[in-house]
Design an enzyme around this catalytic site. Sequence first.
Site, PDB file in Angstrom:
ATOM      1  N   ASN A   1      10.617   1.410   3.147  1.00 20.16           N
ATOM      2  CA  ASN A   1       9.277   1.573   3.707  1.00 20.16           C
ATOM      3  C   ASN A   1       9.238   2.807   4.612  1.00 20.16           C
ATOM      4  O   ASN A   1      10.251   3.214   5.160  1.00 20.16           O
ATOM      5  CB  ASN A   1       8.898   0.311   4.499  1.00 20.16           C
ATOM      6  CG  ASN A   1       7.420   0.269   4.831  1.00 20.16           C
ATOM      7  OD1 ASN A   1       6.587   0.535   3.970  1.00 20.16           O
ATOM      8  ND2 ASN A   1       7.087  -0.028   6.064  1.00 20.16           N
TER       9      ASN A   1
ATOM     10  N   ALA B   1       0.796  -1.225   0.000  1.00 18.02           N
ATOM     11  CA  ALA B   1       0.000   0.000   0.000  1.00 18.02           C
ATOM     12  C   ALA B   1       0.835   1.284   0.000  1.00 18.02           C
ATOM     13  O   ALA B   1       0.448   2.279  -0.621  1.00 18.02           O
ATOM     14  CB  ALA B   1      -0.931   0.003   1.208  1.00 18.02           C
TER      15      ALA B   1
ATOM     16  N   HIS C   1      -3.552  -9.603  -5.055  1.00 19.09           N
ATOM     17  CA  HIS C   1      -4.911  -9.424  -4.535  1.00 19.09           C
ATOM     18  C   HIS C   1      -5.890  -9.057  -5.644  1.00 19.09           C
ATOM     19  O   HIS C   1      -6.941  -8.477  -5.382  1.00 19.09           O
ATOM     20  CB  HIS C   1      -4.927  -8.350  -3.429  1.00 19.09           C
ATOM     21  CG  HIS C   1      -4.171  -8.763  -2.202  1.00 19.09           C
ATOM     22  ND1 HIS C   1      -3.839  -7.879  -1.194  1.00 19.09           N
ATOM     23  CD2 HIS C   1      -3.675  -9.954  -1.813  1.00 19.09           C
ATOM     24  CE1 HIS C   1      -3.157  -8.534  -0.247  1.00 19.09           C
ATOM     25  NE2 HIS C   1      -3.049  -9.789  -0.604  1.00 19.09           N
TER      26      HIS C   1
ATOM     27  N   CYS D   1     -18.138 -11.790 -14.158  1.00 20.53           N
ATOM     28  CA  CYS D   1     -19.359 -12.329 -13.564  1.00 20.53           C
ATOM     29  C   CYS D   1     -18.969 -13.224 -12.398  1.00 20.53           C
ATOM     30  O   CYS D   1     -18.087 -14.067 -12.526  1.00 20.53           O
ATOM     31  CB  CYS D   1     -20.131 -13.126 -14.608  1.00 20.53           C
ATOM     32  SG  CYS D   1     -21.491 -14.067 -13.878  1.00 20.53           S
TER      33      CYS D   1
ATOM     34  N   VAL E   1      -4.263  -3.116  -5.849  1.00 15.81           N
ATOM     35  CA  VAL E   1      -5.269  -3.496  -6.843  1.00 15.81           C
ATOM     36  C   VAL E   1      -5.543  -2.350  -7.826  1.00 15.81           C
ATOM     37  O   VAL E   1      -6.476  -2.409  -8.612  1.00 15.81           O
ATOM     38  CB  VAL E   1      -6.594  -3.919  -6.160  1.00 15.81           C
ATOM     39  CG1 VAL E   1      -6.396  -5.192  -5.350  1.00 15.81           C
ATOM     40  CG2 VAL E   1      -7.153  -2.813  -5.271  1.00 15.81           C
TER      41      VAL E   1
HETATM   42 ZN   LIG Z   1     -22.275 -14.904 -15.906  1.00 18.34          ZN
END
Ligand SMILES: [Zn+2]
Length: 350
Positions: free
Chosen positions: A317, A133, A228, A236, A212
């Site tokens: 960091n 992050a 992640h 879907c 992400v």
């Molecule tokens: Zn589907």
Amino acid sequence: MAAETLLQVKGPKELITLSGERDRGGTWRWWVDRGEKGEERREWDDWLDALLAMDEDPWEEYEPIAVHPDFRSKIWGAVLQRAADPAGLVPWFRACFPEDPVPDPRSWEEKCPLPRLAEEIRKVRDAVVLTGAGMSTESGIPDFRSSTGLWRKIDPRRVATVEAMETDPDLFRRFYGERLRNLEDVRPHAGHYVLAEWAKQGIVRAVATQNVDGLHHKAGSPEVYELHGTLRTVRCHRCGSPAELEDFLEGRSCGLCGGPLRPNVVLFGELLPEEEWDRAIRAIRESSLLLVIGTSLEVYPVNQLPMLSTGRKAIINGSATEWDHRFHHVIHARIGKTLLKLDRLVKEMK
Ligand SMILES: [Zn+2]
């Protein structure tokens, strides 16, 4: 209690002062004054956070004016961590230890991680980078724990779940809608571009990331393992077919099976993407240099990855981590700035 000057440096135009105040219990609070640019009255109760606020300027390249006696070793340590060239540290040594004779600057080389790490980076062809992050916060991605509005009252761990998606799809969609909107104005920072450049030069083999937001892709890193998942694409939930982001944001269902749409991120309670993890593990095992950047290594199983490496290890960091002792090089500083310095050193060594 009266304010005390902890550190004052003279830049080309301004005086920058890090001040502090001790309460009766001896606990410090800190703030930064940038001369004409104004006082940054944000207060820190953590020394390293206060010092990182100074990192917005190349303070360690400025002329030291005052160093608080109680902070001499801390400041000297921070200067050593940030130094690209130990020979330039004589004024800092004098400011930190006014009573001591100045030793030969070459004796500090051992304690300066940047030139030594740059030397290793210059030689490797299989480095692997692991980012967290902290890499993204320097691009302005808000930390959801400090988020405002609706999300201050709702724990993301309750929304970013399969259960929330199924029982409260509206809330789920609004949560990710806001995160996606926040991403629209976000750009990679200098550090992302340095890593992409190192990949093109054959230094970095892969970037494994906990983020992400897709910023490594955006900066042009060719080989990125998203541990992640990613917010930038949608599928879907039922049949797995890829779908349009727009359809998800507008609350439409899968055109093929009618199932709910969702971002390709790993939700709380879901399994991690096996293929990405396998590739990351393999790359780390085979690499002779692992750079861990912007993660405190608090989360399992990501915090196990550095231990798979049998090569050299460096961590950059903004705070200390409980794993620091396992690394050959430890740098607590701003990431973008540190990577730029390393890149400059690597180029100078060629
Ligand atoms: Zn589907």
